[in-house]
Design a protein around this motif. Structure first.
Motif, mmCIF file in Angstrom:
data_model
loop_
_atom_site.group_PDB
_atom_site.id
_atom_site.type_symbol
_atom_site.label_atom_id
_atom_site.label_comp_id
_atom_site.label_asym_id
_atom_site.label_seq_id
_atom_site.Cartn_x
_atom_site.Cartn_y
_atom_site.Cartn_z
ATOM 1 N N HIS A 15 2.282 5.962 -23.367
ATOM 2 C CA HIS A 15 1.846 7.034 -22.330
ATOM 3 C C HIS A 15 0.656 6.529 -21.849
ATOM 4 C CE1 HIS A 15 -1.750 8.981 -24.373
ATOM 5 N NE2 HIS A 15 -1.294 8.512 -25.213
ATOM 6 N N ASN A 16 0.255 7.339 -20.490
ATOM 7 C CA ASN A 16 -0.894 6.969 -19.679
ATOM 8 C C ASN A 16 -1.936 7.949 -19.714
ATOM 9 O OD1 ASN A 16 1.385 4.751 -18.316
ATOM 10 N ND2 ASN A 16 -0.316 4.011 -18.093
ATOM 11 N N TYR A 17 -1.766 9.176 -20.343
ATOM 12 C CA TYR A 17 -2.602 10.021 -19.792
ATOM 13 C C TYR A 17 -3.511 10.582 -21.385
ATOM 14 C CZ TYR A 17 0.478 10.085 -15.934
ATOM 15 O OH TYR A 17 0.996 9.572 -14.878
ATOM 16 N N LEU A 44 5.025 11.078 -18.948
ATOM 17 C CA LEU A 44 3.944 10.578 -19.836
ATOM 18 C C LEU A 44 3.452 9.277 -19.158
ATOM 19 C CD1 LEU A 44 4.144 11.998 -23.292
ATOM 20 C CD2 LEU A 44 3.214 13.123 -21.349
ATOM 21 N N LEU A 45 4.361 8.500 -18.349
ATOM 22 C CA LEU A 45 4.341 7.401 -17.783
ATOM 23 C C LEU A 45 3.704 7.234 -16.254
ATOM 24 C CD1 LEU A 45 7.118 5.716 -19.474
ATOM 25 C CD2 LEU A 45 4.809 5.599 -20.399
ATOM 26 N N CYS A 46 2.497 6.465 -16.085
ATOM 27 C CA CYS A 46 2.323 6.027 -14.591
ATOM 28 C C CYS A 46 3.056 4.946 -14.074
ATOM 29 C CB CYS A 46 0.780 5.898 -14.691
ATOM 30 S SG CYS A 46 0.270 5.564 -13.062
ATOM 31 N N PRO A 47 3.630 5.250 -13.121
ATOM 32 C CA PRO A 47 4.433 3.934 -12.490
ATOM 33 C C PRO A 47 3.529 2.890 -11.912
ATOM 34 C CG PRO A 47 4.432 6.046 -10.989
ATOM 35 C CD PRO A 47 3.744 6.526 -12.233
ATOM 36 N N CYS A 92 2.405 9.652 -10.212
ATOM 37 C CA CYS A 92 1.484 9.909 -11.292
ATOM 38 C C CYS A 92 0.752 11.352 -11.037
ATOM 39 C CB CYS A 92 0.400 8.945 -11.116
ATOM 40 S SG CYS A 92 -0.714 8.895 -12.327
ATOM 41 N N THR A 93 0.403 11.563 -9.774
ATOM 42 C CA THR A 93 -0.145 13.228 -9.631
ATOM 43 C C THR A 93 0.780 14.228 -10.148
ATOM 44 O OG1 THR A 93 -1.592 12.296 -7.860
ATOM 45 C CG2 THR A 93 -1.107 14.531 -7.883
ATOM 46 N N ASN A 94 2.097 13.767 -9.623
ATOM 47 C CA ASN A 94 3.149 14.795 -10.129
ATOM 48 C C ASN A 94 3.342 14.964 -11.564
ATOM 49 O OD1 ASN A 94 3.878 15.786 -7.535
ATOM 50 N ND2 ASN A 94 5.307 14.199 -7.088
ATOM 51 N N ASN A 95 3.153 13.998 -12.387
ATOM 52 C CA ASN A 95 3.403 13.765 -13.907
ATOM 53 C C ASN A 95 1.966 14.716 -14.269
ATOM 54 O OD1 ASN A 95 5.612 12.082 -13.852
ATOM 55 N ND2 ASN A 95 4.119 10.359 -14.163
ATOM 56 N N LEU A 96 0.910 14.428 -13.778
ATOM 57 C CA LEU A 96 -0.161 15.343 -14.466
ATOM 58 C C LEU A 96 0.119 16.619 -14.074
ATOM 59 C CD1 LEU A 96 -2.859 12.804 -13.274
ATOM 60 C CD2 LEU A 96 -2.385 13.626 -15.722
ATOM 61 N N LYS A 97 0.444 17.125 -12.948
ATOM 62 C CA LYS A 97 0.680 18.469 -12.458
ATOM 63 C C LYS A 97 1.781 19.208 -13.540
ATOM 64 C CE LYS A 97 -0.562 18.351 -7.638
ATOM 65 N NZ LYS A 97 -0.032 18.537 -6.101
ATOM 66 N N GLN A 98 2.774 18.213 -13.949
ATOM 67 C CA GLN A 98 3.623 18.860 -15.132
ATOM 68 C C GLN A 98 3.093 19.152 -16.312
ATOM 69 O OE1 GLN A 98 7.040 19.671 -14.444
ATOM 70 N NE2 GLN A 98 6.546 19.362 -12.272
ATOM 71 N N ALA A 128 0.839 -1.218 -0.131
ATOM 72 C CA ALA A 128 -0.173 -0.051 0.023
ATOM 73 C C ALA A 128 0.707 1.171 0.012
ATOM 74 C CB ALA A 128 -0.940 -0.001 1.270
ATOM 75 N N ALA A 129 1.851 1.465 0.737
ATOM 76 C CA ALA A 129 2.805 2.411 0.836
ATOM 77 C C ALA A 129 3.372 2.545 -0.457
ATOM 78 C CB ALA A 129 3.738 2.122 1.735
ATOM 79 N N ARG A 130 3.868 1.315 -1.348
ATOM 80 C CA ARG A 130 4.665 1.654 -2.378
ATOM 81 C C ARG A 130 3.480 2.105 -3.622
ATOM 82 N NH1 ARG A 130 7.812 -4.208 -2.980
ATOM 83 N NH2 ARG A 130 9.812 -3.505 -1.481
ATOM 84 N N GLU A 131 2.124 1.569 -3.546
ATOM 85 C CA GLU A 131 1.128 2.439 -4.384
ATOM 86 C C GLU A 131 0.918 3.580 -3.919
ATOM 87 O OE1 GLU A 131 -1.561 3.149 -7.150
ATOM 88 O OE2 GLU A 131 -0.319 1.537 -6.994
ATOM 89 N N ALA A 132 1.013 4.140 -2.755
ATOM 90 C CA ALA A 132 0.743 5.408 -2.701
ATOM 91 C C ALA A 132 1.664 6.345 -3.066
ATOM 92 C CB ALA A 132 0.467 5.764 -1.025
ATOM 93 N N ALA A 133 2.903 5.755 -2.937
ATOM 94 C CA ALA A 133 4.180 6.648 -3.455
ATOM 95 C C ALA A 133 3.978 6.596 -5.143
ATOM 96 C CB ALA A 133 5.456 5.836 -3.146
ATOM 97 N N ARG A 134 3.549 5.542 -5.831
ATOM 98 C CA ARG A 134 3.295 5.488 -7.337
ATOM 99 C C ARG A 134 2.277 6.555 -7.380
ATOM 100 N NH1 ARG A 134 4.546 -0.146 -6.814
ATOM 101 N NH2 ARG A 134 2.190 -0.583 -6.539
ATOM 102 N N ARG A 135 1.248 6.588 -6.921
ATOM 103 C CA ARG A 135 0.122 7.523 -7.224
ATOM 104 C C ARG A 135 0.386 8.973 -7.034
ATOM 105 N NH1 ARG A 135 -5.680 6.795 -4.223
ATOM 106 N NH2 ARG A 135 -5.413 9.042 -3.578
ATOM 107 N N ILE A 136 1.161 9.295 -6.237
ATOM 108 C CA ILE A 136 1.954 10.549 -5.832
ATOM 109 C C ILE A 136 2.744 11.000 -7.181
ATOM 110 C CG2 ILE A 136 3.424 11.976 -4.365
ATOM 111 C CD1 ILE A 136 2.452 10.588 -2.083
#
Length: 362
Positions: free
Chosen positions: A154-156, A133-136, A48-54, A38-46
């Motif tokens: 890409h993932n977006y 452009l890649l979600c981890p 992903c969020t940073n990618n979208l902010k970029q 869960a911690a690893r997925e939370a980090a991956r989701r963060i």
């Protein structure tokens, strides 16, 4: 001497004690492993969020220069020249990739199969993997072989709203694009009358895996869809064209589309502007369990024209549990749950529908 031997025997573990220790360790692992995952997925989701902010920052930098967001795709088949460049190709300078932008030849097709002269002109861009452009969380290959060429994915996906992504030629009484990105779009902030904080611009997709077919003409395409765990279920009335009355009807719509087949190419070409490749709509909620259907251009040569196969019926998807990350037009990113009300999801997809969406509705 006998006492010493007895002492030596007491220093060892009995079989029962050893089994108890192993059981305790196994229980601890069973308790800790989900927490670690869960911690690893939370980090991956963060991430992903940073990618979208970029992406949001790049979009606004583009807007500050051009007074509009880039087109979802440009110079397409219905415009008469067969080119299909996507929005990300226009955002390369905002990604600080001016050299890659300069390497593109926008006067030729970005989607050749590497067997033509024009293929070499854009092979550098087609192969270049952009980590932003890649979600981890997505473990599918970052590059895919399609038609003899290697394409970086890409993932977006870009939001076209609840309508269709292509120009209807001749015009037909179907829902026009009401999102931010579509064919030859020029959407500026002033036209987003629903509010930039209430309108999604980009959301996630799951990249097609290595098992994706290399073309759309063969019958093998019909049986393939890279949803991995998703199955076609129930009646989906928000389908491609008139209301779908059964699962078999849905399959028929996918098979009779032009080009035919389920959507096997989600996110496999970041430079290409086409439904599924780089665009999605809000006809169905995130991670809907019905198949994505790629559709295509209408059969305008028929009488009357067959508009039921006009693309697209492709929704937002992610490997994150329970929902998708979505970038709004004001630059903020929000996690949208799969359980979001469909009307709310469609309201978030339109830029000018006049819907009122409360902040606790998504």
């Amino acid at each position: 001497m006998a006492g010493d031997a007895a002492c030596r025997r007491r220093r060892g573990f009995t079989l029962i004690e050893l089994l108890v220790v192993i059981a305790i360790i196994a229980v601890l692992i069973a308790l800790l492993l989900p927490a670690v995952q869960a911690a690893r997925e939370a980090a991956r989701r963060i991430q992903c969020t940073n990618n979208l902010k970029q992406l949001g920052l790049a979009m606004h930098n583009y807007h500050s220069t051009s007074n509009t967001f880039p087109p979802g795709r440009m110079n397409t088949y219905v415009a008469g020249n067969g080119h299909c460049w996507g929005a990300y190709s226009q955002l390369l300078p905002q990604f600080e990739l001016q050299n890659l932008f300069n390497a593109m030849n926008f006067s030729v097709n970005p989607d050749p199969d590497y067997t033509t002269t024009t293929a070499a002109a854009n092979s550098t861009g087609a192969r270049t993997v952009l980590n932003t452009l890649l979600c981890p969380s997505d473990t599918a290959p970052a590059s895919t072989v399609v038609g003899g060429g290697v394409y970086a994915g890409h993932n977006y996906l870009l939001n076209v709203g609840s309508g269709y992504s292509v120009v209807q030629n001749p015009p037909a009484p179907l829902t026009p694009p009401d999102g931010i990105f579509f064919e030859n779009s020029r959407v500026g902030i002033e036209t987003i009358t629903d509010g930039t904080s209430q309108t999604i611009s980009i959301s996630e997709t799951m990249r097609s895996g290595a098992g994706a077919p290399t073309g759309f003409k063969g019958a093998t395409v019909f049986a393939q869809d890279p949803l991995s765990g998703f199955v076609i279920t129930g009646n989906n009335s928000a389908g491609n064209g008139p209301p779908i009355v059964s699962d078999s009807d849905y399959v028929t719509r996918c098979l009779t589309a032009s080009p035919p087949g389920f959507q096997p190419t989600r996110g496999i070409k970041w430079l290409y502007g086409a439904p599924g490749h780089s665009m999605y709509n809000h006809r169905r909620p995130p991670n809907d369990k019905g198949y994505d259907c790629r559709g295509g251009l209408p059969h305008s040569d028929k009488s009357p024209a067959d508009w039921t196969n006009l693309s697209l019926n492709i929704t937002s998807r992610s490997r994150h549990p329970g929902g998708v990350n979505s970038l709004f037009c004001d630059g903020h990113v929000q996690y949208i749950k799969n359980s979001v009300n469909v009307s709310t999801w469609q309201a978030l997809g339109s830029r000018n529908g006049g819907e009122v969406v409360s902040s606790d509705g998504f």
